[in-house]
Design an enzyme around this catalytic site. Sequence first.
Site, PDB file in Angstrom:
ATOM      1  N   GLU A  71       0.850  -1.189   0.000  1.00  0.00           N
ATOM      2  CA  GLU A  71       0.000   0.000   0.000  1.00  0.00           C
ATOM      3  C   GLU A  71       0.890   1.245   0.000  1.00  0.00           C
ATOM      4  O   GLU A  71       1.827   1.307   0.793  1.00  0.00           O
ATOM      5  CB  GLU A  71      -0.896   0.032   1.228  1.00  0.00           C
ATOM      6  CG  GLU A  71      -1.878   1.188   1.163  1.00  0.00           C
ATOM      7  CD  GLU A  71      -2.814   1.283   2.379  1.00  0.00           C
ATOM      8  OE1 GLU A  71      -2.678   0.487   3.315  1.00  0.00           O
ATOM      9  OE2 GLU A  71      -3.653   2.173   2.358  1.00  0.00           O
TER      10      GLU A  71
ATOM     11  N   GLY B  57       3.243   2.585  10.613  1.00  0.00           N
ATOM     12  CA  GLY B  57       3.028   1.804  11.823  1.00  0.00           C
ATOM     13  C   GLY B  57       2.875   0.320  11.546  1.00  0.00           C
ATOM     14  O   GLY B  57       3.534  -0.510  12.158  1.00  0.00           O
ATOM     15  N   ALA B  58       2.003  -0.001  10.601  1.00  0.00           N
ATOM     16  CA  ALA B  58       1.725  -1.399  10.309  1.00  0.00           C
ATOM     17  C   ALA B  58       0.861  -1.476   9.060  1.00  0.00           C
ATOM     18  O   ALA B  58       0.418  -0.445   8.547  1.00  0.00           O
ATOM     19  CB  ALA B  58       1.004  -2.065  11.479  1.00  0.00           C
TER      20      ALA B  58
ATOM     21  N   GLU C 237      -2.249  -3.885   6.962  1.00  0.00           N
ATOM     22  CA  GLU C 237      -3.334  -4.856   7.165  1.00  0.00           C
ATOM     23  C   GLU C 237      -3.435  -5.924   6.075  1.00  0.00           C
ATOM     24  O   GLU C 237      -4.532  -6.450   5.840  1.00  0.00           O
ATOM     25  CB  GLU C 237      -4.656  -4.080   7.241  1.00  0.00           C
ATOM     26  CG  GLU C 237      -5.131  -3.427   5.918  1.00  0.00           C
ATOM     27  CD  GLU C 237      -4.734  -1.971   5.742  1.00  0.00           C
ATOM     28  OE1 GLU C 237      -3.746  -1.537   6.377  1.00  0.00           O
ATOM     29  OE2 GLU C 237      -5.392  -1.266   4.948  1.00  0.00           O
ATOM     30  N   ASN C 238      -2.353  -6.320   5.420  1.00  0.00           N
ATOM     31  CA  ASN C 238      -2.406  -7.358   4.382  1.00  0.00           C
ATOM     32  C   ASN C 238      -3.283  -8.532   4.819  1.00  0.00           C
ATOM     33  O   ASN C 238      -3.189  -8.991   5.949  1.00  0.00           O
ATOM     34  CB  ASN C 238      -1.006  -7.880   4.103  1.00  0.00           C
ATOM     35  CG  ASN C 238       0.009  -6.776   4.027  1.00  0.00           C
ATOM     36  OD1 ASN C 238      -0.111  -5.902   3.187  1.00  0.00           O
ATOM     37  ND2 ASN C 238       0.971  -6.786   4.941  1.00  0.00           N
TER      38      ASN C 238
ATOM     39  N   GLU D 148      -5.171  -2.650  12.727  1.00  0.00           N
ATOM     40  CA  GLU D 148      -4.897  -3.508  11.562  1.00  0.00           C
ATOM     41  C   GLU D 148      -5.875  -4.671  11.523  1.00  0.00           C
ATOM     42  O   GLU D 148      -6.355  -5.047  10.453  1.00  0.00           O
ATOM     43  CB  GLU D 148      -3.459  -4.016  11.584  1.00  0.00           C
ATOM     44  CG  GLU D 148      -2.392  -2.924  11.689  1.00  0.00           C
ATOM     45  CD  GLU D 148      -2.539  -1.799  10.684  1.00  0.00           C
ATOM     46  OE1 GLU D 148      -3.055  -2.038   9.575  1.00  0.00           O
ATOM     47  OE2 GLU D 148      -2.140  -0.661  11.014  1.00  0.00           O
TER      48      GLU D 148
ATOM     49  N   HIS E 211      -9.193  -3.608  10.134  1.00  0.00           N
ATOM     50  CA  HIS E 211      -9.183  -3.407   8.683  1.00  0.00           C
ATOM     51  C   HIS E 211      -9.665  -4.647   7.924  1.00  0.00           C
ATOM     52  O   HIS E 211     -10.044  -4.546   6.765  1.00  0.00           O
ATOM     53  CB  HIS E 211      -7.765  -3.093   8.200  1.00  0.00           C
ATOM     54  CG  HIS E 211      -7.426  -1.633   8.116  1.00  0.00           C
ATOM     55  ND1 HIS E 211      -8.275  -0.696   7.583  1.00  0.00           N
ATOM     56  CD2 HIS E 211      -6.288  -0.963   8.454  1.00  0.00           C
ATOM     57  CE1 HIS E 211      -7.676   0.499   7.614  1.00  0.00           C
ATOM     58  NE2 HIS E 211      -6.476   0.373   8.142  1.00  0.00           N
TER      59      HIS E 211
ATOM     60  N   GLU F 136      -9.579   4.328   6.385  1.00  0.00           N
ATOM     61  CA  GLU F 136      -8.733   4.777   7.485  1.00  0.00           C
ATOM     62  C   GLU F 136      -9.490   5.563   8.554  1.00  0.00           C
ATOM     63  O   GLU F 136      -9.307   5.346   9.746  1.00  0.00           O
ATOM     64  CB  GLU F 136      -7.545   5.585   6.955  1.00  0.00           C
ATOM     65  CG  GLU F 136      -6.584   4.773   6.076  1.00  0.00           C
ATOM     66  CD  GLU F 136      -6.016   3.532   6.762  1.00  0.00           C
ATOM     67  OE1 GLU F 136      -6.120   3.418   8.005  1.00  0.00           O
ATOM     68  OE2 GLU F 136      -5.476   2.659   6.040  1.00  0.00           O
TER      69      GLU F 136
HETATM   70  N1  ARG Z   1      -2.995   0.968   5.767  1.00  0.00           N
HETATM   71  C1  ARG Z   1      -1.915   1.156   6.707  1.00  0.00           C
HETATM   72  C2  ARG Z   1      -2.587   1.515   8.000  1.00  0.00           C
HETATM   73  O1  ARG Z   1      -3.070   2.451   8.325  1.00  0.00           O
HETATM   74  C3  ARG Z   1      -0.968   2.225   6.344  1.00  0.00           C
HETATM   75  C4  ARG Z   1      -0.049   1.838   5.262  1.00  0.00           C
HETATM   76  C5  ARG Z   1       0.457   2.975   4.505  1.00  0.00           C
HETATM   77  N2  ARG Z   1       1.746   2.709   4.079  1.00  0.00           N
HETATM   78  C6  ARG Z   1       2.382   3.451   3.205  1.00  0.00           C
HETATM   79  N3  ARG Z   1       3.584   3.109   2.889  1.00  0.00           N
HETATM   80  N4  ARG Z   1       1.842   4.486   2.645  1.00  0.00           N
HETATM   81  O2  ARG Z   1      -2.922   0.829   8.778  1.00  0.00           O
HETATM   82 ZN    ZN Z   2      -5.182   1.908   8.636  1.00  0.00          ZN
END
Ligand code: ARG
Ligand code: ZN
Length: 865
Positions: free
Chosen positions: A128, A268-269, A271-272, A305, A308, A327
């Site tokens: 992402e 931070g992390a 959610e794959n 996560e 998500h 988000e």
């Molecule tokens: N979807 C992730 C989260 O909020 C954020 C990842 C965004 N990463 C990035 N490299 N833009 O939980």
């Molecule tokens: Zn998120």
Amino acid sequence: MTDASSSPVPPVTIHRTAYRPPEWRVPEVALDFALGLEETRVTAALSVVRDADAPAPLVLRGDALTAEAVRVDGEAWNGWRMDGPDLVVDLGDRTAAVVEVDTRIDPAANSQLMGLYASNSMLCTQCEAEGFRRITFHPDRPDVLSRYRVRMEGDKAAFPILLSNGNCVATGEGEGGTHWALWEDPWPKPSYLFALVAGDLVVNRDHFTTLSGRRVELGIWVRAGDQDRTHHAMASLKHSMAWDEQVYGREYDLDLFNIVAVSDFNMGAMENKGLNVFNTRYILADPDTATDADYDGVEGVVAHEYFHNWSGNRVTCRDWFQLSLKEGFTVYRDQSFSAAMGSAAVKRIEDVRVLRAAQFPEDAGPLAHPIRPDSYQEISNFYTATVYNKGAEIIRMMATMVGPERFRRGTDLYFDRHDGEAATCEDFVRAIEDGAGIDLTQFRLWYSQAGTPRIAARLEGDAASGEWVLHLAQTIPPTPGQPDKAPMLIPLRIKAFDRDGAAQDTAEQLVLLDHADATVPLGRFAGRPMLSINRGFSAPVIVDCARAPGELAWLAAHDDDPFARYEALQQLMLDTLVAAVSGEAAERGAVVDAVRETLAGAAADPAFVAEAVLLPSEAFIGDQMVTVDPDAIRRERLALQAAIGEALESEWRAILADPAPPATDLSPAAKGRRRLRGVALAYLGATARDDAPALAFAIFSDADGMTERQAALATLAHGDSDERAHALDIFYQRYRDNPLVLDKWFQVQAWSLRPDTVDAVRDLARHPDFTLANPNRVRALYGAFTANQAAFHRPDGAGYRLLADLVIALDPKNPQTAARLIPPLGRWKRFDEARAALMKAELGRILAQPGLSRDATEQASKSLV
Ligand code: ARG
Ligand code: ZN
């Protein structure tokens, strides 16, 4: 090492209204990886189906990739060309085909940490928003959903563990010491949710039984030696799973849920699907190395996560302009979860503090954008406090207006209607309208208008009748591209108190302010009522309301809404500080009395009291002024802190005399007591008491956990005692091999209120343990430094130069993290001319760098306007 592979391209602006549905769908993706740290070979087989009525070329996005071979339906294929970084395959009038492409990538050289990269000799992915195109050619847009089948093969010794999304369906031995694994994810997903991890990892296993009685295997994968620090993350995961079932009726949908912790991670992390990848700082925690705040961070991010999986994965985003759909909603969900796990009042205070520290300045500056932006050049720049935290406030307002049951009907309808789809913010709003039964026509402006609304509130009473009314007027400041704004629908929880009557006498009302002006009847009061407004911070707005110190002190003591009590004391402190900074005679008595009175309730709720008696940050004081005067703010805030420290010395000493609870006690009560002790120590540290450094040093030395240890170290770091140097040295020697704790060592020094902090930060950037390769380390030093207002804004511009030097050095390696550090330089309009000129000069210097990334170009050029 420089990642020279992505060549600079002139910025192209992408517009939300330019959205067109994809011409080709990709129902199936089969990926084959031959893994190696320096060379990984990827074969991707995409089953494509044409959706367009007429023949259309298949455009597969790439970023720094070379197609080594292309096959269509198993045959070598010449009908393709490169269009810049992208691969365009001519499929004639075919309506379906299997397109195979071979690529070769170098994960070890991938310093951007997007796509497939190496971290501590482990291979991992971050896709992402647009990282998948750095692994293989693909449409790489969130509205193209596919079933994934992933085969990976690699050296057994280097990569004993092979993970991807979904379930492992087969494994086997290969030749020459290799082995392989085949993973299948039954759920169609967009490419940004793809993940692969290969490395030498150990696991903390557990399981969860879902509401319908299914058993889900849980695994948290870390490097050997770190397993003992995963228990809090595991407990948080199980709590999150139970909470989402209970509060949103959402059950987990795979047999396996894996989390991997990696040290080098931009955010931070992630959610794959079925394989979340986390920054180690949001997984690893034990009392010796993590503070209570770190524990809360782990709990909140694990929940985020995990949540998500429904708000993001089962229902994903149509395009990246809809980012807040997943988000904002998911932040709202994790905030509600954390509130339920601990003190809801304290959580609300913390969330509002983050909003005011990060989002309000963004909304007031050159990078302001609506939670659903209209355009972008680089989507990575839009993972912002506006999209996330203001986005969460927008969801919260809807929930406030309809109440929990109707809100649940709305979210149920949203998940039902859009399960398996790539949806829009509009879809969400319509589901809440239909499910909860509310008209959100005007409310939709929150999605399109940027800027923090300001509300002027004024009380008026009729002496004869004793009837009082509240006049409200809203204005929304102009923001880039949006000079004029329409009045928004603003839900304000309001209550008026009779000063001499019982605090619970009058009823709270939810006022829906939907015009520029409104007058709200409050009822009959013998004298001017005490006004409690925007209770619980029901709307993300700024309220301007003249209330005398005595009124604020009364509310701080008597309001029955804890957030409003906190807010009243903060406002009293803020008014006092702003007056002092503007040169008015400092009248600190009312603040001291209110803090004393609040402290009297410390035994009952120490965490709340600790939050309430904290002085507003220097930056937040600056936000109240037309022209920020960082030096005067520093001076007056320290003076007030010292005055409170001295006036209430015996109270602070009493708090510290009561022994700290054991660090292993993580109950809300124990955490609250530690928090209050930290605040007490900071107030004493601000006084001129000779024994303050020794006291802090004793706490530092005796601490049985990181919360006390870090609080004491941070207090010492502000001064210049011998104990300071000694403690920093002890801390360094003890934790030099623990990167997450070493980050704290950099951070407390960059936070220091000492006048020489700019020089200290410059020296720390040359320390052998500082590295540009690790985003946590960069943020620990420079993120803390830019939050240190008087240091960063040193009048000679040394702080600006230091930050610009960092951005320039980091951008070629990691543009995403470099670009995220630029916004503090964009606040120049709020400072005096001399500082503004210096800030603009540094933005100009950044922009003049040859080969500057698209990320940094967008941030710096917009910041100059
Ligand atoms: N979807 C992730 C989260 O909020 C954020 C990842 C965004 N990463 C990035 N490299 N833009 O939980
Ligand atoms: Zn998120």
